[in-house]
Scaffold this motif. Sequence first.
Motif, mmCIF file in Angstrom:
data_model
loop_
_atom_site.group_PDB
_atom_site.id
_atom_site.type_symbol
_atom_site.label_atom_id
_atom_site.label_comp_id
_atom_site.label_asym_id
_atom_site.label_seq_id
_atom_site.Cartn_x
_atom_site.Cartn_y
_atom_site.Cartn_z
ATOM 1 N N PHE A 1 0.834 -1.205 0.000
ATOM 2 C CA PHE A 1 0.000 0.000 0.000
ATOM 3 C C PHE A 1 0.865 1.250 0.000
ATOM 4 O O PHE A 1 0.570 2.225 -0.698
ATOM 5 N N ALA A 2 1.952 1.256 0.777
ATOM 6 C CA ALA A 2 2.812 2.436 0.866
ATOM 7 C C ALA A 2 3.399 2.787 -0.501
ATOM 8 O O ALA A 2 3.481 3.966 -0.868
ATOM 9 N N VAL A 3 3.808 1.775 -1.269
ATOM 10 C CA VAL A 3 4.351 2.021 -2.611
ATOM 11 C C VAL A 3 3.277 2.609 -3.513
ATOM 12 O O VAL A 3 3.501 3.601 -4.220
ATOM 13 N N ARG A 4 2.109 2.002 -3.512
ATOM 14 C CA ARG A 4 1.026 2.485 -4.370
ATOM 15 C C ARG A 4 0.616 3.897 -3.992
ATOM 16 O O ARG A 4 0.373 4.749 -4.861
ATOM 17 N N ASP A 5 0.512 4.149 -2.689
ATOM 18 C CA ASP A 5 0.103 5.478 -2.224
ATOM 19 C C ASP A 5 1.135 6.534 -2.604
ATOM 20 O O ASP A 5 0.784 7.649 -3.021
ATOM 21 N N PHE A 6 2.421 6.182 -2.498
ATOM 22 C CA PHE A 6 3.477 7.126 -2.861
ATOM 23 C C PHE A 6 3.388 7.480 -4.343
ATOM 24 O O PHE A 6 3.471 8.663 -4.725
ATOM 25 N N LEU A 7 3.229 6.485 -5.197
ATOM 26 C CA LEU A 7 3.144 6.745 -6.643
ATOM 27 C C LEU A 7 1.891 7.551 -6.968
ATOM 28 O O LEU A 7 1.947 8.509 -7.757
ATOM 29 N N ALA A 8 0.764 7.184 -6.361
ATOM 30 C CA ALA A 8 -0.483 7.887 -6.662
ATOM 31 C C ALA A 8 -0.410 9.340 -6.232
ATOM 32 O O ALA A 8 -0.818 10.243 -6.972
ATOM 33 N N ARG A 9 0.120 9.603 -5.042
ATOM 34 C CA ARG A 9 0.167 10.974 -4.542
ATOM 35 C C ARG A 9 1.181 11.815 -5.305
ATOM 36 O O ARG A 9 1.071 13.038 -5.335
ATOM 37 N N ASN A 10 2.178 11.180 -5.934
ATOM 38 C CA ASN A 10 3.123 11.916 -6.765
ATOM 39 C C ASN A 10 2.724 11.900 -8.235
ATOM 40 O O ASN A 10 3.514 12.279 -9.103
ATOM 41 N N LEU A 11 1.487 11.438 -8.509
ATOM 42 C CA LEU A 11 0.887 11.486 -9.845
ATOM 43 C C LEU A 11 1.700 10.699 -10.855
ATOM 44 O O LEU A 11 1.814 11.083 -12.021
ATOM 45 N N VAL A 12 2.283 9.582 -10.407
ATOM 46 C CA VAL A 12 3.009 8.677 -11.299
ATOM 47 C C VAL A 12 2.049 7.568 -11.700
ATOM 48 O O VAL A 12 1.611 6.790 -10.844
ATOM 49 N N PRO A 13 1.680 7.450 -12.986
ATOM 50 C CA PRO A 13 0.744 6.396 -13.389
ATOM 51 C C PRO A 13 1.370 5.014 -13.220
ATOM 52 O O PRO A 13 2.551 4.809 -13.508
ATOM 53 N N TYR A 14 0.583 4.067 -12.759
ATOM 54 C CA TYR A 14 1.088 2.705 -12.574
ATOM 55 C C TYR A 14 -0.065 1.716 -12.711
ATOM 56 O O TYR A 14 -1.236 2.083 -12.636
#
Length: 552
Positions: free
Chosen positions: A156-169
């Motif tokens: 979750f921490a990885v996904r949340d970090f990418l989402a909050r930094n607007l990195v599509p994944y």
Amino acid sequence: MANPAILTVDDDPAVSRAVARDVRRRYGDRYRVVRAESGDAALEALREIKLRGEQVAIMLADYRMPHMNGIQFLEQAMDLFPLARRVLLTAYADTEAAIDAINLVDLDHYLLKPWNPPEEKLYPVVDALLDAWLDTPDSAVPETKVIGHRWSAPSFAVRDFLARNLVPYRWLLADDPEAVRLLSAAGLSADDVPVVVTTDGVSLVKPAEADLAAHVGLSTTPTLDFYDVAVVGAGPAGLGAAVYGASEGLRTVLVEQRATGGQAGQSSRIENYLGFPQGVSGAQLTDRARRQALRFGAELLTTREVVSLECGGTSRLLRFGDGSAIVAHTVVLATGVSYRRLDAPGLAELTGRGVFYGSASTEAPSCKGEEIYIVGGANSAGQAAVYFAGYAERVHILIRGDDLSRSMSRYLIDQIEKVPNIEVHPRTVVVEGHGADHLERLTVCDSRTGNTRTVETSWLFVFIGAEPRTDWLGDEVARDRHGFVLTGPDLLAEGRRPRGWTLPRDPYHLESSIPGVFAAGDVRADSVKRVASAVGEGAMAVSLIHRYLEAQ
């Protein structure tokens, strides 16, 4: 791959059919013409095109549509297809509309209706725009892939970090066939997750945020040793300071420990921010502000934790956790506040595994058809409740008070009252969380009667308290008993300047007890906890910085 689309939107059905007919007659063999009769319908069509991974070449929008005019539509459409060419249709030479469109949506052309004959007035314009679009096509973006377990806090921490930094994944469960193939190709197994596969094929096993940031294109290293202004914290106040500082020619660096946007960046919908009558998500507002700051020349450093502030003469030194540092003439403290942890047995162990602090909007699709609980009665909790209600079977809001009116804006209370699957529970607190590998049950207590009950749920979102992020500041920066930074007149106890103040003048309005160090937004004592006021204070801090620098 389907043909790129040309989208037309006009609320007059006859005009809508006519423009689509003329466009299709000339370009229908190479482009798919999509017709809409309202801004909302056009945005929905664009979202569907985006989800299918297709492209949009041109958007033609009528200016004078009710509910959402052409400028408002194009402004929102830019977030979906920023490289699509934009044309505004109007019945007469509305100069004011053209100027607005140029400033707001970087308009490519302005067409008068009627456009007959199209061979002279329409097709040459569209031909030129299509040529320009083909020279810079909206190419497909390679995917970053995240492989993990459903109830894993690190995943979750990885996904949340990418989402909050607007990195599509793209999120893949470890037992998904594609995930198994990717792990096998990298010589890894499900025991190694979370694994991030970057767009250039690098596999990162349980990456630290700094390592992850460096591999997905986020800047982590300053390019200069000395700046005019260093902004600590990239929430609304910090972004406002960065935009105004860089736009006025100051060498500006914006330092963020985790992700741009702060608490506002996590909001699913902000509806009381000036200039957005339809509302705007925190992510959209953050992305626009971030791009604006970068366009003016500000530097943005992510995953850099500032651990101390040191002063030497007219210089201010910010030291990072790894021992490196940057030096600036001035500093803006815009570190905002963080949600307070809910002190109840069983919750700490389940954080990231059903217990979340903030909206965690990445989890919303997984809540479909389930019962979720939200703790908190301020705007952030209300916005989350309305957002999650679109997915969950029922949303329960738990508050300590008798009702929401004490801390929530009226417009949100009215919205919540109209949503049938949101239920407010006054005088109710969480006293314990239960679960093995993830949250399974909550024990809640009615503070009026003392009665407890246990409810089945896998989802708890907490929005309580406002703790300032100021532990890293030394004693030289005066703070109130809650840790908020004191500024300006609040420093003049009984008419005396703060201890250690070296200048013959009083501190400026947003200036802290250290000359040249300013505070803006929620971290400042007695600030108004609203996005607009935070942005305003960020801008005001830059104005005061100019006065400070001119006097040096």
